[in-house]
Scaffold this motif. Structure first.
Motif, mmCIF file in Angstrom:
data_model
loop_
_atom_site.group_PDB
_atom_site.id
_atom_site.type_symbol
_atom_site.label_atom_id
_atom_site.label_comp_id
_atom_site.label_asym_id
_atom_site.label_seq_id
_atom_site.Cartn_x
_atom_site.Cartn_y
_atom_site.Cartn_z
ATOM 1 N N ILE A 260 0.838 -1.205 0.000
ATOM 2 C CA ILE A 260 0.000 0.000 0.000
ATOM 3 C C ILE A 260 0.870 1.251 0.000
ATOM 4 C CG2 ILE A 260 -1.688 1.295 1.353
ATOM 5 C CD1 ILE A 260 -2.814 -1.394 2.293
ATOM 6 N N LEU A 261 1.954 1.252 0.796
ATOM 7 C CA LEU A 261 2.854 2.401 0.816
ATOM 8 C C LEU A 261 3.462 2.642 -0.568
ATOM 9 C CD1 LEU A 261 4.756 1.913 4.202
ATOM 10 C CD2 LEU A 261 3.144 3.732 3.642
ATOM 11 N N MET A 262 3.827 1.576 -1.249
ATOM 12 C CA MET A 262 4.409 1.732 -2.576
ATOM 13 C C MET A 262 3.397 2.334 -3.543
ATOM 14 S SD MET A 262 6.584 -0.990 -4.846
ATOM 15 C CE MET A 262 5.288 -2.231 -4.889
ATOM 16 N N MET A 263 2.142 1.908 -3.471
ATOM 17 C CA MET A 263 1.110 2.463 -4.342
ATOM 18 C C MET A 263 0.892 3.947 -4.060
ATOM 19 S SD MET A 263 -1.869 -0.348 -4.869
ATOM 20 C CE MET A 263 -2.620 0.788 -6.016
ATOM 21 N N ILE A 264 0.791 4.293 -2.769
ATOM 22 C CA ILE A 264 0.596 5.703 -2.408
ATOM 23 C C ILE A 264 1.779 6.533 -2.888
ATOM 24 C CG2 ILE A 264 0.378 7.311 -0.479
ATOM 25 C CD1 ILE A 264 -1.076 5.118 1.069
ATOM 26 N N GLY A 265 2.987 5.970 -2.722
ATOM 27 C CA GLY A 265 4.182 6.706 -3.125
ATOM 28 C C GLY A 265 4.212 6.986 -4.615
ATOM 29 N N ILE A 270 3.248 10.769 -9.205
ATOM 30 C CA ILE A 270 2.582 11.039 -10.485
ATOM 31 C C ILE A 270 1.705 12.283 -10.377
ATOM 32 C CG2 ILE A 270 0.845 10.167 -12.103
ATOM 33 C CD1 ILE A 270 1.959 7.353 -11.562
ATOM 34 N N PHE A 271 0.974 12.410 -9.266
ATOM 35 C CA PHE A 271 0.130 13.581 -9.051
ATOM 36 C C PHE A 271 0.971 14.851 -8.994
ATOM 37 C CE2 PHE A 271 -1.881 16.627 -6.145
ATOM 38 C CZ PHE A 271 -3.103 16.805 -6.775
ATOM 39 N N GLU A 272 2.134 14.768 -8.332
ATOM 40 C CA GLU A 272 3.004 15.933 -8.221
ATOM 41 C C GLU A 272 3.561 16.337 -9.588
ATOM 42 O OE1 GLU A 272 5.001 19.100 -6.641
ATOM 43 O OE2 GLU A 272 3.519 17.812 -5.647
ATOM 44 N N PHE A 273 3.967 15.356 -10.392
ATOM 45 C CA PHE A 273 4.516 15.674 -11.715
ATOM 46 C C PHE A 273 3.450 16.246 -12.637
ATOM 47 C CE2 PHE A 273 7.803 12.135 -10.917
ATOM 48 C CZ PHE A 273 8.641 13.047 -10.289
ATOM 49 N N SER A 274 2.203 15.819 -12.468
ATOM 50 C CA SER A 274 1.125 16.330 -13.317
ATOM 51 C C SER A 274 0.610 17.682 -12.841
ATOM 52 C CB SER A 274 -0.036 15.327 -13.358
ATOM 53 O OG SER A 274 -0.589 15.145 -12.070
ATOM 54 N N ASN A 275 0.854 18.026 -11.563
ATOM 55 C CA ASN A 275 0.454 19.322 -11.008
ATOM 56 C C ASN A 275 1.641 19.945 -10.277
ATOM 57 O OD1 ASN A 275 -2.742 19.307 -11.306
ATOM 58 N ND2 ASN A 275 -2.097 17.274 -10.625
ATOM 59 N N PRO A 276 2.659 20.372 -10.997
ATOM 60 C CA PRO A 276 3.875 20.882 -10.335
ATOM 61 C C PRO A 276 3.567 22.047 -9.406
ATOM 62 C CG PRO A 276 4.206 20.603 -12.709
ATOM 63 C CD PRO A 276 2.740 20.445 -12.456
ATOM 64 N N GLY A 277 4.232 22.000 -8.253
ATOM 65 C CA GLY A 277 4.086 23.094 -7.298
ATOM 66 C C GLY A 277 3.086 22.840 -6.197
ATOM 67 N N SER A 278 2.243 21.800 -6.332
ATOM 68 C CA SER A 278 1.256 21.539 -5.276
ATOM 69 C C SER A 278 1.934 21.113 -3.979
ATOM 70 C CB SER A 278 0.260 20.469 -5.733
ATOM 71 O OG SER A 278 0.940 19.244 -5.981
ATOM 72 N N GLY A 282 4.064 15.295 -3.814
ATOM 73 C CA GLY A 282 5.492 15.008 -3.786
ATOM 74 C C GLY A 282 5.989 14.628 -2.412
ATOM 75 N N VAL A 283 5.544 15.365 -1.381
ATOM 76 C CA VAL A 283 6.001 15.094 -0.013
ATOM 77 C C VAL A 283 5.481 13.737 0.473
ATOM 78 C CG1 VAL A 283 5.834 15.845 2.389
ATOM 79 C CG2 VAL A 283 6.252 17.521 0.586
ATOM 80 N N ILE A 284 4.160 13.544 0.392
ATOM 81 C CA ILE A 284 3.570 12.283 0.867
ATOM 82 C C ILE A 284 4.060 11.111 0.030
ATOM 83 C CG2 ILE A 284 1.418 11.025 1.202
ATOM 84 C CD1 ILE A 284 0.063 13.651 1.827
ATOM 85 N N GLY A 285 4.081 11.295 -1.297
ATOM 86 C CA GLY A 285 4.521 10.210 -2.172
ATOM 87 C C GLY A 285 5.970 9.839 -1.931
ATOM 88 N N GLY A 286 6.847 10.829 -1.762
ATOM 89 C CA GLY A 286 8.258 10.537 -1.521
ATOM 90 C C GLY A 286 8.480 9.780 -0.222
#
Length: 454
Positions: A260-265, A270-278, A282-286
């Protein structure tokens, strides 16, 4: 002298109060990285606290070979004697638990417990089961020695021989029944507590920890070439439960949580790359991805499984950004399910990923993809409201007439000011309808009668 005594009490009160005490550690469940960390640090703390004995209370179905060997190394290197105690009644020390019991300075069991079945097991079947009496093409049967062993059989035989030599060495070190230990590895046999004592597999039986300490009182052990006499009758017990570090490690090294952690990451990145600056994705996924990778490097994973899971997640995410009407998405689901099934490369109880979790995640992803495809189909059937298709047929109010030309004027459409032309005279404030576009000029027709009084 009094001053120095007060100084010691202030600095090391735990060490003085625990001197001569007995540290009790508890293993209840599969032996994994978290268990190894908890036991090795617990044994080290017992030495620091000045405990005279460490009691490991065991109830386990087995565990990972790497974690088991880490625990055994800590036991063999410990200057404090370690007593492994299979308890309470109904508990067991199967597989890895049997090795730990043999490695301990004292091996004890409660009535109604059992140990054994120490054969190393991997996915793909029970080891040590070569094919026998397999018919050949001419109808005859080959004898076992005539059959050419395949690579899997050879690997299995190597694992079994290594495990048998390992437990035999531990049995010889502690003066226990080495013959039965080797049978536990090669034949997966088990023993009840009373039989284990009778066959000198364990040293004694006890009902609980106080009963065990009473029976160990006055026992002489040889520790590093010196004699050590235990004085455990009435000794204070120091129960050392898993601390926050061991609890966190136990959670993240659970294969289901790691998945589950890998999926969330991955989804977060992907969400961060598609919406840069949010920032949030990036923080939660990393963080989740790093925790997942840390957990997976402690577990016996199949790298093909990891690759399939990552490929499946990427395909499912790609379906969200470039809808292919399900082709990429369903391919991603298939890759994810296969990868999750083969991810953990062991049959140790409690260290697999439940099929129910895999199916739940796959179904959730499928529903998500269905929603995306449905939205894409609805958007495809929707009438265009931009560009030429949006202009033609639209209505507007004539704002102004061109000077000296009552068949030309200006309107506001789609946030822009357009010049229009009609075959019939126009009046300011009149409703018009667009028929066509010629460059920057719109051909229109009058949509209603001219306003009265103009």
């Amino acid at each position: 002298m009094v001053r120095w005594l007060i100084y010691l009490l202030l600095l090391w009160p735990g060490a003085l109060l625990a001197a001569g005490s007995v540290t009790v550690l508890t293993v209840d469940g599969p032996i994994g990285p978290a268990t190894a960390d908890y036991l090795t640090r617990g044994i080290a703390h017992a030495e620091t606290d000045g405990s005279q004995l460490v009691v490991i209370r065991i109830d386990t179905p087995g565990g990972l070979d790497t974690s088991m060997r880490s625990i055994i190394k800590a036991i063999l290197a410990s200057p404090v004697p370690v007593a492994s105690f299979v308890a309470p009644s109904g508990a067991r020390a199967a597989s890895a638990g049997t090795y730990i019991l043999y490695a301990s300075h004292i091996a004890a069991m409660a009535p109604g417990t059992n140990l054994g079945a120490a054969t190393p097991v991997q996915i793909g079947g029970m080891p040590g089961q070569p094919e026998r009496d397999k018919p050949t093409g001419d109808g005859k049967e080959k004898k076992p020695q005539e059959q050419a062993p395949d690579n899997a059989e050879t690997l299995t035989r190597k694992q079994v021989n290594d495990a048998a030599a390992y437990i035999r060495g531990l049995a010889q070190l502690r003066g226990r029944n080495a013959t039965w230990a080797e049978r536990a590895v090669r034949e997966s046999v088990s023993l009840a507590a009373e039989d284990a004592q009778r066959q000198k597999v364990v040293d004694l039986l006890a009902h609980d920890v106080p009963d065990l300490l009473a029976k160990l009182d006055g026992r002489v052990l040889e520790m590093g070439g010196r004699k050590l006499t235990l004085a455990t009758q009435g000794a204070p017990l120091v129960e050392r439960a898993p601390d926050w570090r061991a609890q966190i490690l136990a959670v993240i090294t659970n294969p289901s949580v790691a998945l589950i952690l890998m999926m969330i990451g991955v989804y977060g990145l992907i969400f961060e790359f598609s919406n840069p600056g949010s920032g949030v994705g990036g923080v939660i996924g990393g963080i989740c991805l790093i925790l997942a990778l840390y957990a997976l490097q402690l577990l016996p994973v199949n790298f093909a499984g990891i690759a399939l899971i990552l490929l499946g997640i990427l395909f499912m995410a790609a379906e969200a950004f470039m809808p292919s009407f399900g082709i990429i998405g369903f391919g991603g689901i298939a890759a994810f399910v296969v990868g999750a099934v083969i991810l953990i490369d062991t049959d140790v109880p409690g260290l697999g990923i439940p099929l129910a979790l895999i199916v739940t995640v796959a179904v959730s992803s499928a529903l998500f993809i269905f929603a995306i495809v449905a939205m894409a189909l609805r958007a495809r059937r929707r009438v265009l409201v931009s560009g030429d298709a949006g202009l033609v047929g639209s209505e507007a109010t004539l704002l102004d007439l061109s000077p000296g030309d009552d068949r030309s004027g200006w309107v506001q459409l789609q946030g822009e000011r357009w010049q229009v032309r009609s075959d019939t005279p126009l009046t300011r404030g009149q409703r018009i309808r667009v028929r066509a576009r010629n460059g920057v000029l719109l051909d229109v027709t009058a949509d209603d009668e001219p306003p009265k009084g103009v």
